[in-house]
Structures are given as C-alpha cells and as structure tokens.
Design an enzyme around this catalytic site. Structure first.
Site, mmCIF file in Angstrom:
data_model
loop_
_atom_site.group_PDB
_atom_site.id
_atom_site.type_symbol
_atom_site.label_atom_id
_atom_site.label_comp_id
_atom_site.label_asym_id
_atom_site.label_seq_id
_atom_site.Cartn_x
_atom_site.Cartn_y
_atom_site.Cartn_z
ATOM 1 N N ARG A 20 0.816 -1.217 0.000
ATOM 2 C CA ARG A 20 0.000 0.000 0.000
ATOM 3 C C ARG A 20 0.847 1.263 0.000
ATOM 4 O O ARG A 20 0.538 2.217 -0.712
ATOM 5 C CB ARG A 20 -0.951 0.006 1.195
ATOM 6 N N ASN A 38 -6.138 -2.883 2.149
ATOM 7 C CA ASN A 38 -6.105 -4.328 2.340
ATOM 8 C C ASN A 38 -7.527 -4.841 2.529
ATOM 9 O O ASN A 38 -8.360 -4.169 3.135
ATOM 10 C CB ASN A 38 -5.292 -4.699 3.584
#
Length: 89
Positions: A20, A38
């Site tokens: 990320r 996520n």
C-alpha cells in the site's frame, strides 16, 4: 488524452510487504489520485485515476518490488471521481 479510473484487485503476496505504501508513493510521483486498502481475504483493492499510461507505469513499478508478488489482477474501468490525492485506507 483524457483521464480514466480503474478499480483493481491484486492477488498474490500483496499484504505485509509494503504494497500500500509503495503504491501511494508511486501514485503520487506519477500524479495519480485514488486509494488503496487491504481486504480481509488477503487481496489488495485499489482505485486509481489519471492518464492510462501513468496507471500502467504504476502497475509496472509495483511488479518491480522484490517483496511484492502479484499473481494476477482483476481490473475494470469505472466512472471518474472528484479527488485531489492518493491515500491509503
């Protein structure tokens, strides 16, 4: 060229490997907007908006990270949104 927005789901070793934050850094450097998060099933979902060529550069950059292993992606084009940054959710 006009902007596009893509909804992308990444499968593979994509959680717990800096995915990320790598995505955020790359997206910001390519002047893309959107978000990444996520999911509970081990995938990562991203919505990214900008020039298609820059989105492709983002995907190439994610594939070059030695810790990230992308097995496959599901991608679909979605309507544009008003936003000014790329963020981690």
């Amino acid at each position: 060229m006009s902007d596009v927005r893509k909804h992308i789901v990444f499968y593979g070793r994509v959680q717990g490997v800096g995915f990320r934050y790598t995505a955020k850094y790359l997206a910001q450097s390519l002047e893309l907007t959107g978000w990444v998060r996520n999911e509970y099933d081990g995938t990562v979902t991203m919505e990214v908006q900008g020039r298609e060529a820059r989105i492709n550069k983002l995907l190439v950059g994610l594939n070059q990270n030695r810790f990230i292993t992308i097995d496959w992606v599901d991608t679909k084009e979605i309507p544009l949104e008003e936003e000014s940054s790329f963020r981690v959710r």
